[in-house]
Scaffold this motif. Structure first.
Motif, short mmCIF file in Angstrom:
data_model
loop_
_atom_site.label_atom_id
_atom_site.label_comp_id
_atom_site.label_asym_id
_atom_site.label_seq_id
_atom_site.Cartn_x
_atom_site.Cartn_y
_atom_site.Cartn_z
N TYR A 1 0.85 -1.20 0.00
CA TYR A 1 0.00 0.00 0.00
C TYR A 1 0.88 1.25 0.00
CZ TYR A 1 -3.58 -3.28 1.63
OH TYR A 1 -4.43 -4.36 1.74
N LEU A 2 0.52 2.23 -0.82
CA LEU A 2 1.19 3.53 -0.77
C LEU A 2 0.48 4.38 0.27
CD1 LEU A 2 1.67 4.41 -4.57
CD2 LEU A 2 2.98 2.85 -3.11
N VAL A 3 1.25 5.09 1.12
CA VAL A 3 0.67 5.93 2.16
C VAL A 3 0.99 7.39 1.87
CG1 VAL A 3 0.59 6.44 4.64
CG2 VAL A 3 0.97 4.08 3.87
N GLU A 4 -0.05 8.19 1.66
CA GLU A 4 0.11 9.64 1.46
C GLU A 4 0.68 10.27 2.72
OE1 GLU A 4 -0.30 11.60 -1.07
OE2 GLU A 4 -1.99 10.90 -2.30
N GLY A 5 1.45 11.36 2.56
CA GLY A 5 1.93 12.09 3.72
C GLY A 5 3.36 11.74 4.07
N GLY A 6 3.73 11.95 5.33
CA GLY A 6 5.12 11.77 5.74
C GLY A 6 5.33 10.54 6.60
N ARG A 7 6.49 10.50 7.24
CA ARG A 7 6.88 9.38 8.07
C ARG A 7 5.86 9.11 9.18
NH1 ARG A 7 11.27 6.15 9.54
NH2 ARG A 7 11.61 6.45 7.36
N GLU A 8 5.36 10.20 9.83
CA GLU A 8 4.41 10.01 10.94
C GLU A 8 3.16 9.29 10.46
OE1 GLU A 8 4.30 13.53 9.52
OE2 GLU A 8 6.42 12.98 9.69
N ASP A 9 2.72 9.61 9.23
CA ASP A 9 1.52 8.96 8.68
C ASP A 9 1.79 7.48 8.44
OD1 ASP A 9 -0.21 11.42 8.22
OD2 ASP A 9 1.66 11.97 7.19
N LEU A 10 2.99 7.19 7.92
CA LEU A 10 3.36 5.79 7.67
C LEU A 10 3.37 5.01 8.99
CD1 LEU A 10 4.54 3.82 5.39
CD2 LEU A 10 6.75 4.32 6.42
N VAL A 11 4.01 5.60 10.01
CA VAL A 11 4.13 4.93 11.32
C VAL A 11 2.74 4.71 11.92
CG1 VAL A 11 4.91 5.27 13.70
CG2 VAL A 11 6.49 5.69 11.80
N ARG A 12 1.87 5.71 11.79
CA ARG A 12 0.52 5.58 12.35
C ARG A 12 -0.22 4.40 11.70
NH1 ARG A 12 -2.00 10.46 11.14
NH2 ARG A 12 -0.20 11.49 12.08
N VAL A 13 -0.13 4.29 10.39
CA VAL A 13 -0.81 3.20 9.68
C VAL A 13 -0.21 1.85 10.10
CG1 VAL A 13 -1.20 2.15 7.41
CG2 VAL A 13 -1.45 4.62 7.69
N VAL A 14 1.11 1.79 10.15
CA VAL A 14 1.80 0.55 10.53
C VAL A 14 1.32 0.08 11.90
CG1 VAL A 14 4.04 -0.36 11.29
CG2 VAL A 14 3.86 0.82 9.09
N MET A 15 1.31 1.03 12.87
CA MET A 15 0.93 0.65 14.24
C MET A 15 -0.53 0.23 14.33
SD MET A 15 3.26 3.37 16.34
CE MET A 15 2.84 2.82 17.98
N ALA A 16 -1.40 0.92 13.58
CA ALA A 16 -2.82 0.55 13.60
C ALA A 16 -3.01 -0.87 13.08
CB ALA A 16 -3.63 1.55 12.75
N ALA B 1 16.52 5.14 8.91
CA ALA B 1 15.89 5.04 10.23
C ALA B 1 15.00 3.79 10.33
CB ALA B 1 15.06 6.29 10.51
N THR B 2 14.76 3.34 11.56
CA THR B 2 13.88 2.19 11.73
C THR B 2 12.45 2.68 11.95
OG1 THR B 2 14.30 2.17 14.10
CG2 THR B 2 15.66 0.72 12.74
N THR B 3 11.50 1.73 11.92
CA THR B 3 10.10 2.04 12.19
C THR B 3 9.58 0.97 13.14
OG1 THR B 3 8.97 0.62 10.58
CG2 THR B 3 9.91 2.68 9.73
N PRO B 4 8.37 1.14 13.71
CA PRO B 4 7.83 0.08 14.58
C PRO B 4 7.41 -1.17 13.80
CG PRO B 4 6.63 2.18 14.83
CD PRO B 4 7.49 2.31 13.63
N ALA B 5 7.53 -1.17 12.48
CA ALA B 5 7.08 -2.33 11.69
C ALA B 5 7.86 -3.58 12.06
CB ALA B 5 7.25 -2.03 10.20
N ASP B 6 7.28 -4.77 11.81
CA ASP B 6 7.95 -6.03 12.11
C ASP B 6 9.20 -6.20 11.25
OD1 ASP B 6 5.89 -7.45 13.97
OD2 ASP B 6 4.72 -6.56 12.35
N VAL B 7 9.12 -5.76 10.01
CA VAL B 7 10.28 -5.77 9.12
C VAL B 7 10.36 -4.42 8.42
CG1 VAL B 7 11.37 -6.84 7.11
CG2 VAL B 7 10.02 -8.26 8.68
#
Ligand code: TXA
Ligand code: MG
Length: 332
Positions: A236-251, A267-273
């Motif tokens: 999935y492509l996520v509009e916006g910036g890093r915070e938006d990506l992280v929010r979607v990942v965590m949800a 940088a890392t993210t909370p994603a599993d990979v």
């Protein structure tokens, strides 16, 4: 069939196989190609069979000189000549009227033909020494990401082709730009290694095929209509910036999913990979297909990546991500 590993110095062995009507994977500066004699129906059939490629999707022919391009094209309009002078050898495939010398299976019955002079010493050596125009689509199974290393080719095609010439990782990492010079003005059918901006600096304004900005328009490059470059997990492509990506990942993780993220920095993210495409669009192009293949080796169920601005080199990266996502864009 035994698939032989060939060193880039073993050009004679590659030439022997090609002249015998066999198909071998060869390195180019964009991605690995699956090469066969463009005038030999038997060889061309083997290319389509090994890839599982639909027969209505034409192949491009690789040449080592402009004279060799003249051998396959009915005419070379001045605009195309200027593009050849500016960008060959290089990541630009030029569509011209065909004179029918290539196998009709190569052109999939069209009256046009795609020609490219690759910027890779081993590929050029094979073409020169064999004296053959080499039809070569990307050396992946149809629908899989294009191969940027000999290992990727082996994963897809071992046992299905006569040989793999291992030239190490490819430099550019996305395929060539395809430009139709039978149209006026010239039209980009597939964005790739040579940017629209660089082309326009040489021949003036060109058009982007409608299908590149509007997914509902019918593509004029037959290959662009097929699902491409897709990892097994939905992307999935996520509009916006890093915070938006992280929010979607965590949800999605809260919803119980194992989630992958593809990012344009280290940088890392909370994603599993989390897989990084580096810090420039050039490294993103180089690493993109490897990353998409890597996700298949993990247990992630969904993959998220920020939507990027489609200009310059990023247009090709954006186009491949958009196709891999099947057009799925999330606007958080
Ligand atoms: O960088 C590349 O172009 C790599 C390397 C190996 O050279 N090759 C490559 O080939 O990507 P392939 O077959 O995977 O993609 C060629 C694209 C396809 O989308 C095909 O439909 C289009 O070029 N094409 C070929 N001949 C055409 C023609 N006569 N008219 C319109 N589109 C054409
Ligand atoms: Mg391909």
């Amino acid at each position: 069939m035994e698939t032989k590993w060939i060193k880039p110095t073993e050009v004679e062995e590659g030439v022997r196989l090609l002249k015998a009507g066999e198909v071998i994977a060869i390195p180019t500066e964009t991605v690995y190609g699956l090469a066969g004699d463009a005038t030999n129906d038997v060889a061309i059939k083997k290319i389509f069979e090994a890839k599982g490629r639909p027969s209505d999707n034409p192949l491009i022919v690789h040449v080592a000189t402009v004279e060799q391009a003249e051998h396959f094209a009915q005419t070379i309009p001045p605009v195309a000549r200027r593009l050849m002078e500016a960008f060959w050898p290089g990541a630009l495939t030029i569509i011209l009227p065909s004179n029918g010398r290539a196998s009709s299976l190569v052109t999939a019955g069209l009256d046009s033909i795609g020609l490219r002079m690759p910027d890779h010493p081993a590929a050029l050596d094979l073409i020169r020494t064999s004296g053959l125009g080499l039809a070569a689509p990307s050396a992946n199974r149809s629908g899989r990401p294009s191969p940027t290393s000999a290992r990727h080719v082996a994963d897809d095609l071992t046992g299905r082709i006569a040989g793999i010439m291992d030239g190490g990782p490819t430099g550019i990492g996305v395929e060539s730009t395809v430009i139709d010079c039978t149209a006026e003005p010239a039209t980009i059918l597939r964005p790739g290694g040579v940017t629209k901006e660089a082309i326009e600096a040489v021949i003036g304004p060109v058009i982007l095929d409608a299908n590149l900005s509007d997914e509902t328009a019918a593509p004029r490059s037959p290959g662009m209509k097929y699902t491409h470059y897709a990892p097994s997990a939905p992307l999935y492509l996520v509009e916006g910036g890093r915070e938006d990506l992280v929010r979607v990942v965590m949800a999605r993780q809260e919803a119980g999913k194992r989630v992958g993220a593809l990012v344009f920095d280290e940088a890392t993210t909370p994603a599993d990979v989390t897989l990084s495409l580096g810090t420039s669009m050039e490294t993103a192009a180089q690493r993109l297909y490897e990353a998409l293949r890597k996700f298949d080796e993990t247990d992630v169920e969904e993959i998220y990546v920020n939507r990027i601005e489609p200009t310059g080199v990023a247009l090709a990266v954006y186009n491949r991500l958009y196709k891999a996502a099947g057009g799925k864009v999330i606007r958080p």
